[in-house]
Design an enzyme around this catalytic site. Structure first.
Site, PDB file in Angstrom:
ATOM      1  N   GLN A 199      34.411  50.317  17.519  1.00  0.00           N
ATOM      2  CA  GLN A 199      34.207  48.946  17.016  1.00  0.00           C
ATOM      3  C   GLN A 199      33.506  48.969  15.660  1.00  0.00           C
ATOM      4  OE1 GLN A 199      35.469  46.252  18.459  1.00  0.00           O
ATOM      5  NE2 GLN A 199      34.571  44.750  17.081  1.00  0.00           N
ATOM      6  N   ASP A 202      43.636  51.036  17.172  1.00  0.00           N
ATOM      7  CA  ASP A 202      43.450  49.983  16.174  1.00  0.00           C
ATOM      8  C   ASP A 202      44.488  50.041  15.055  1.00  0.00           C
ATOM      9  OD1 ASP A 202      41.226  48.237  16.670  1.00  0.00           O
ATOM     10  OD2 ASP A 202      39.873  49.937  16.383  1.00  0.00           O
ATOM     11  N   LYS A 239      37.331  43.158  25.348  1.00  0.00           N
ATOM     12  CA  LYS A 239      38.401  44.163  25.319  1.00  0.00           C
ATOM     13  C   LYS A 239      38.397  44.987  26.612  1.00  0.00           C
ATOM     14  CE  LYS A 239      38.287  44.323  20.259  1.00  0.00           C
ATOM     15  NZ  LYS A 239      37.923  45.035  19.018  1.00  0.00           N
TER      16      LYS A 239
HETATM   17  N1  GUN Z   1      35.829  44.673  14.044  1.00  0.00           N
HETATM   18  C1  GUN Z   1      36.414  43.472  13.821  1.00  0.00           C
HETATM   19  N2  GUN Z   1      37.698  43.502  14.258  1.00  0.00           N
HETATM   20  C2  GUN Z   1      37.905  44.729  14.765  1.00  0.00           C
HETATM   21  C3  GUN Z   1      39.022  45.347  15.387  1.00  0.00           C
HETATM   22  O1  GUN Z   1      40.114  44.784  15.535  1.00  0.00           O
HETATM   23  N3  GUN Z   1      38.842  46.637  15.795  1.00  0.00           N
HETATM   24  C4  GUN Z   1      37.665  47.293  15.611  1.00  0.00           C
HETATM   25  N4  GUN Z   1      37.604  48.558  16.015  1.00  0.00           N
HETATM   26  N5  GUN Z   1      36.611  46.746  15.039  1.00  0.00           N
HETATM   27  C5  GUN Z   1      36.731  45.466  14.624  1.00  0.00           C
END
Ligand code: GUN
Length: 291
Positions: free
Chosen positions: A97, A120, A53
């Site tokens: 995350q 998110d 990311k």
């Molecule tokens: N853990 C698994 N997928 C995601 C996501 O799209 N965003 C976040 N913040 N954590 C995750």
């Protein structure tokens, strides 16, 4: 029939190029979009996702504010960090995350992120707006699934969509997204889960089948209608490497189109996160308000 392979990498590259153009347009207006990513602990899968990311941010011209935090951080300290990011005007999007270590309550942290910086789209305010059909930020994986379908020319309106999995991150928001009365939606959506009886009876009816189960190769050929479009959200680490939730080699013989793992939904999740971040940066700009 051998399925058309839906190339998530190529479609994600298109979205990322569009995001990079939007970043340039924002720069011309004096705004440098910034995404703060918070990684707590050393879960190897999470570390890989967050690294991807951050790299994608840099490539799109988005400033990545990296916070790598020791797993022993207290909930109060983490909430204080989120609060400081909420009030930092150079941060337009915040991503914490998941999963978080067990001593931290995930819901409390998700709700601490300002809905206006919720890259998110996990905050209940944004999920509520998504359900109401008035949302602006959509969780990145569901948004990526829809984008893959739309850009591959798959008709969603009127389709029988079956989503297998009811997580807050994928299954629930995807259902809310696809049944809206809107362009690129308007489907009849069934959500299957661990309480579903005779799963195959449902999946065999799907014109569009989305697997978000978290168990390798659990959608088998006999569970898929001839001519279905199959979207595989699974990312399962197996002895043989990364595997999706769909038995790809067998299912591709009956499906009309299918996403591979890797190279399907995964790259789209990152692209849509970037798109959310620039949308939040634009929404934060002062400007004329309606009314
Ligand atoms: N853990 C698994 N997928 C995601 C996501 O799209 N965003 C976040 N913040 N954590 C995750």
């Amino acid at each position: 029939m051998t399925a058309q392979i839906i190339d998530g990498k190529a479609i994600a590259a298109q979205v990322r190029a569009e995001v990079a153009e939007e970043v340039k347009a924002l720069a011309a207006e004096g705004v440098a979009p910034g995404l703060a990513t918070v990684l707590v602990g050393d879960d190897p899968a999470s570390a890989i996702y967050v690294r991807s990311k951050r790299k994608a941010c840099a490539e799109a011209g988005i400033t990545a504010w990296d916070h790598d935090i020791d797993a022993a951080i207290s909930q109060e300290e983490l909430l204080a960090l989120v609060d400081s990011l909420n009030s930092d005007s150079s941060v337009h999007g915040i991503l914490v995350q998941l999963p978080l270590p067990p001593h931290i309550d995930e819901d409390t942290v998700v709700e601490a992120v300002s809905p206006a910086k919720d890259a998110d789209g996990f905050h209940p305010f944004n999920l509520g707006r998504l359900l109401a059909g008035t949302g602006a930020v959509v969780p990145a994986t569901p948004a990526g699934v829809r984008e893959l379908l739309v850009r591959s020319g798959v008709e969603i309106s009127g389709a029988d969509v079956v989503v297998v999995g009811r997580s807050n991150i994928v299954g629930k928001p995807l259902a809310a997204l696809l049944f809206q009365k809107a362009d690129g939606a308007n489907a009849t959506v069934t959500v299957c889960h661990t309480g579903t009886k005779d799963l195959a009876r449902h999946t065999r009816r799907a014109g569009i089948l989305v697997a978000a189960i978290g168990r390798a190769r659990s959608i088998t050929r006999d569970m898929v209608a001839s001519g279905a479009v199959v979207i595989d959200v699974g990312m399962n680490r197996t002895d043989a490497g990364l595997a999706g939730d769909v038995d790809f080699e067998a299912v591709r013989e009956v499906a009309a189109a299918i996403t591979p793992v890797p190279g399907g939904v995964g790259p789209m999740t990152i692209a849509m996160l970037l798109k959310n971040t620039v949308a939040l940066a634009r929404a934060a700009m002062p400007g004329p308000r309606a009314g």
